[in-house]
Design an enzyme around this catalytic site. Structure first.
Site: not given
Ligand code: DQA
Length: 143
Positions: A9-10, A17, A22, A73, A76, A97, A99, A106
Site C-alpha cells: 500500500p501507498n 510521499r 522515499y 515490499n 505498512a 523482503e 524496503h 524510523r
Molecule cells: C516501506 C517502509 C514501511 O514502514 C512503510 O509503511 C512503507 C514503505 C519502505 O519501503 O521503506 O510504506 O516499506
C-alpha cells in the site's frame, strides 16, 4: 527466469510521499528501474502494486503454485499482516523482503517485521537500489 516483484500500500503514490524518506522517484520510474535491473541480472520482472491485502495474498498464492521467486515490499503490511506472512510462507522459491527506507531507523512501530521470519533475507535503506540488491541476492540464491 521470472521474478514477481510485489509492492504494498501507498507505494504507487511515491510522487506524493515524503521525498526526504522515499526519494523523488515516482512509482512508474521505480518500475522501469526494477525492470531494467532485472534484465541486467537475467530476470524478467513482473512488477505489481496493490493497496489491497487480499490481492497481495492472491499473488503470493500464485507464486507458490508456479514456484516463482518473489521480491516483496509489503509497505505498512510489513508491520502487522499475519495473513501476508502466512501466504509468504507458502512460497518455496526464494522470497526477499525489501524496503526503500530503513524501517529500523524510523518510528518504533516500524521496527517489527512479521514478514522477515519467512523471508530468505531483508534489504532496506538503499532507496530503489534495495530492489537491485535483492535481484543480485536472488541470482546468488538460485545459482
Ligand atoms: C516501506 C517502509 C514501511 O514502514 C512503510 O509503511 C512503507 C514503505 C519502505 O519501503 O521503506 O510504506 O516499506
Amino acid at each position: 527466469m521470472k521474478v514477481l516483484v510485489l509492492n504494498g500500500p501507498n507505494l504507487g503514490r511515491l510522487d506524493i510521499r515524503d521525498s526526504s524518506i522515499y526519494g523523488d522517484m515516482t512509482y512508474p520510474v521505480l518500475v522501469e528501474h526494477i525492470e531494467n535491473a532485472a534484465k541486467t541480472h537475467g530476470f524478467e520482472a513482473d512488477v505489481r502494486q496493490s493497496n489491497d491485502e487480499a490481492e497481495i495474498i492472491g499473488w503470493l498464492h500464485e507464486a507458490a503454485d508456479t514456484k516463482t521467486p518473489v521480491i516483496i515490499n509489503p509497505a505498512a503490511f510489513t508491520h502487522y499482516s499475519y495473513a501476508i506472512r502466512d501466504a509468504a510462507e507458502l512460497v518455496k522459491a526464494p522470497l526477499i523482503e525489501v524496503h526503500l527506507s530503513n524501517p529500523l531507523s524510523r518510528e518504533e512501530f516500524r521496527h517489527t517485521s512479521v514478514i522477515s521470519g519467512v523471508a530468505n533475507g531483508t534489504i532496506g535503506g538503499f532507496g530503489p537500489n534495495s530492489y537491485v540488491l535483492a535481484l543480485i541476492a536472488l541470482k546468488a540464491l538460485i545459482s
